[in-house]
Design an enzyme around this catalytic site. Structure first.
Site, PDB file in Angstrom:
ATOM      1  N   TRP A 159       0.643  -1.122   0.364  1.00  0.00           N
ATOM      2  CA  TRP A 159      -0.212  -0.200   0.308  1.00  0.00           C
ATOM      3  C   TRP A 159       1.200   1.484  -0.448  1.00  0.00           C
ATOM      4  O   TRP A 159       0.643   1.931  -0.663  1.00  0.00           O
ATOM      5  CB  TRP A 159      -0.614   0.091   1.465  1.00  0.00           C
ATOM      6  CG  TRP A 159      -1.747  -0.890   1.171  1.00  0.00           C
ATOM      7  CD1 TRP A 159      -2.556  -2.438   0.895  1.00  0.00           C
ATOM      8  CD2 TRP A 159      -2.668  -1.281   0.041  1.00  0.00           C
ATOM      9  NE1 TRP A 159      -3.274  -2.737   1.117  1.00  0.00           N
ATOM     10  CE2 TRP A 159      -3.785  -3.018   0.347  1.00  0.00           C
ATOM     11  CE3 TRP A 159      -3.491  -0.492  -1.312  1.00  0.00           C
ATOM     12  CZ2 TRP A 159      -4.803  -2.552  -1.108  1.00  0.00           C
ATOM     13  CZ3 TRP A 159      -4.625  -0.995  -1.819  1.00  0.00           C
ATOM     14  CH2 TRP A 159      -5.428  -2.400  -1.811  1.00  0.00           C
ATOM     15  N   ASP A 231      -1.467   6.586   6.395  1.00  0.00           N
ATOM     16  CA  ASP A 231      -2.077   6.162   5.543  1.00  0.00           C
ATOM     17  C   ASP A 231      -2.462   4.961   6.949  1.00  0.00           C
ATOM     18  O   ASP A 231      -2.085   3.988   7.589  1.00  0.00           O
ATOM     19  CB  ASP A 231      -1.681   5.095   4.633  1.00  0.00           C
ATOM     20  CG  ASP A 231      -3.079   4.152   3.921  1.00  0.00           C
ATOM     21  OD1 ASP A 231      -4.062   4.152   4.856  1.00  0.00           O
ATOM     22  OD2 ASP A 231      -2.891   3.476   3.184  1.00  0.00           O
ATOM     23  N   LYS A 255     -12.485  -1.037   6.989  1.00  0.00           N
ATOM     24  CA  LYS A 255     -12.010  -2.273   7.884  1.00  0.00           C
ATOM     25  C   LYS A 255     -12.087  -2.870   9.484  1.00  0.00           C
ATOM     26  O   LYS A 255     -12.876  -3.123   9.718  1.00  0.00           O
ATOM     27  CB  LYS A 255     -10.157  -1.922   7.632  1.00  0.00           C
ATOM     28  CG  LYS A 255      -9.828  -2.448   6.780  1.00  0.00           C
ATOM     29  CD  LYS A 255      -8.718  -1.878   6.234  1.00  0.00           C
ATOM     30  CE  LYS A 255      -8.724  -1.620   4.402  1.00  0.00           C
ATOM     31  NZ  LYS A 255      -8.572  -3.238   3.995  1.00  0.00           N
TER      32      LYS A 255
HETATM   33  N1  PMP Z   1      -4.198   1.581   2.252  1.00  0.00           N
HETATM   34  C1  PMP Z   1      -4.175   0.181   3.004  1.00  0.00           C
HETATM   35  C2  PMP Z   1      -3.513  -0.229   4.431  1.00  0.00           C
HETATM   36  C3  PMP Z   1      -5.493  -0.401   2.539  1.00  0.00           C
HETATM   37  O1  PMP Z   1      -5.313  -2.269   3.395  1.00  0.00           O
HETATM   38  C4  PMP Z   1      -6.179   0.015   1.583  1.00  0.00           C
HETATM   39  C5  PMP Z   1      -7.267  -1.731   1.027  1.00  0.00           C
HETATM   40  N2  PMP Z   1      -6.997  -2.709   1.673  1.00  0.00           N
HETATM   41  C6  PMP Z   1      -5.764   0.637   0.805  1.00  0.00           C
HETATM   42  C7  PMP Z   1      -5.275   1.281   0.989  1.00  0.00           C
HETATM   43  C8  PMP Z   1      -6.894   1.168  -0.409  1.00  0.00           C
HETATM   44  O2  PMP Z   1      -7.930   1.072   0.189  1.00  0.00           O
HETATM   45  P1  PMP Z   1      -9.462   1.380  -1.008  1.00  0.00           P
HETATM   46  O3  PMP Z   1      -9.954  -0.048  -1.974  1.00  0.00           O
HETATM   47  O4  PMP Z   1     -10.576   1.953   0.353  1.00  0.00           O
HETATM   48  O5  PMP Z   1      -9.010   2.767  -1.334  1.00  0.00           O
END
Ligand code: PMP
Length: 420
Positions: A159, A231, A255
């Site tokens: 991520w 994040d 989450k």
């Molecule tokens: N950052 C993290 C740490 C994630 O776990 C996720 C999704 N699993 C995201 C960003 C992306 O999130 P989204 O699907 O809400 O765009």
């Protein structure tokens, strides 16, 4: 609907919310213990407490998904009880104007409760946005720096890597450390980091959902005016966090705190107002802050759900208590893995193992499909690791009850005894 038809043997459960009757699922699916054929649920906090799901109901599974993920049973039931007629308004939250007083009270309470939970100071704005955390990968550089500005990314998983790649379109980011070559199993020591003294911000992913690597403390940017950006999508509200260490925190809700469709941004107010010219209006934090997240139609129902979760977390005693529960759950699962004599293995360095996402592999990888199939038979689902790493991953967010983790651990021991 005539009252008589409600009394038919197979009629849906009748619920009285203030003055209005609404229909719930048939009584057999409501996880309350009662010998009565039908009963009423009243829309008050105390009744909801009674309704809180003490044990896993017959028709719910233990959902170990990484997100969208399991939500607290009592929150779902409260939402169900308010779905048809919110607080006597005669309509659902989904149907009400986002500018009316009812929805305003919902979003204001959600924000106030989140502020209490995380102890968010007044000089930070709280925004309820859309587009998921992925949209923030672009919004962060667009709002915090000019096109040529340098920024640092500390990459401890995929991520963080995605955030870095998106930032390349809008500024001059540098990866100051990446765990990629080691398959993302650790966080580096902060002492040796080559932080850029001119970086406008330092970006981290506080909990890498796929690899299960979690920061336990935080680096400090070298540039005096630089800020730390995190994040926190997959560990948001899982433990207390000192917000003042950060210039900006963002988190997709799906989450730990609600359904997908809501992304929460907590940003220091002095950082607002410098968005790049090309910034789309929907990505400009100042626009959203000035309009209290109501510049356009927000994800109203999702925000309402997040509000119910925040209320529930406060009722549990706040994030100190929540963290204790999360430590206990993660502790028993990591212990089971470590004590399995290599039958199960978690590759992540012990000091940075995530309390939320527990990845593990089986020594005999050919047994993985059977593990998943047998677990599913026992109503434990979504244990498959992310497609990029394989193996297993148990996501044990706030709403995963201890009973769910205990059941998983018992299952793992049993599976090992059969196959070792
Ligand atoms: N950052 C993290 C740490 C994630 O776990 C996720 C999704 N699993 C995201 C960003 C992306 O999130 P989204 O699907 O809400 O765009």
């Amino acid at each position: 609907m005539a009252a008589t038809s409600l009394n038919a043997p197979n009629a849906p459960l009748l619920q009285k919310t203030h003055q209005t009757h609404v229909f719930l699922k048939p009584i057999s699916t409501i996880p309350c213990q009662t010998s009565a054929k039908r009963f009423s649920i009243f829309c008050s906090a105390t009744t909801q407490d009674r309704l809180s799901v003490q044990s896993q109901s017959q028709d719910r599974v233990f959902n170990f998904a990484a997100g969208p993920a399991t939500l607290p049973g009592n929150v779902l039931l409260k939402a169900q009880s308010e779905l048809y007629n919110w607080h006597g308004s005669g309509m659902s939250v989904m149907e009400m104007s986002h500018r009316g007083k009812d929805f305003r009270s919902i979003i204001e309470k959600a924000e106030a409760d989140l502020r209490s939970l995380l102890n968010i100071p007044e000089n930070y704005a709280v925004l309820f946005l859309q587009g998921g955390a992925t949209t923030q990968f672009a919004a962060v550089p667009l709002n915090l720096c000019a096109p040529g500005d340098s920024v640092d990314y500390l990459v401890t998983g995929s991520w963080g890597d995605k955030a870095f790649k998106e930032a390349k379109k809008y500024c001059n980011p540098k990866v100051i450390w990446s765990g990629k070559s080691e398959n993302y199993v650790r966080v580096p020591s902060f002492d040796g980091l080559e932080l850029n003294p001119n970086a406008k911000y330092l970006h981290i992913c506080a909990n890498e959902t796929i690899y299960g690597v979690e920061f336990k403390d935080y680096p400090v940017p070298r540039n005096q005016n630089g800020v730390l950006v995190a994040d926190m999508s997959s560990n948001f509200c899982s433990k207390p966090v000192d917000v003042t260490k950060f210039g900006l925190i963002y988190a997709g809700a799906q989450k730990n705190v609600g359904p997908s469709g809501v992304c929460i941004v907590i940003v220091r107010k002095d950082l607002l107002g410098n968005a790049q010219e090309i910034t789309p209006v929907m990505l400009d934090y100042k626009i959203h802050a000035d309009n209290k997240s109501l510049y356009n139609t927000p994800p109203c129902f999702g925000i309402y759900m997040c509000g119910l979760v925040f209320e529930d977390l406060l009722k549990q005693g706040g994030l100190e208590e929540v963290e204790k529960k999360n430590q206990k759950k993660a502790g028993i699962l990591y212990n089971a893995i470590d004590e399995s004599k290599g039958f199960y293995r978690c590759p992540v360095e012990k000091s940075v193992r995530s309390l939320m996402n527990v990845p593990f592999t089986l020594e005999k990888s050919e047994l993985e499909a059977e593990f998943l199939k047998e677990a599913e038979k026992e109503k434990m689902v979504q244990l498959k690791g992310h497609r990029s790493v394989g193996g297993m991953r148990a996501s044990i967010y706030n709403a995963m009850p201890l009973a769910g983790v205990e059941k998983l651990v018992a299952f793992m021991k049993d599976f090992q005894a059969k196959h070792a």
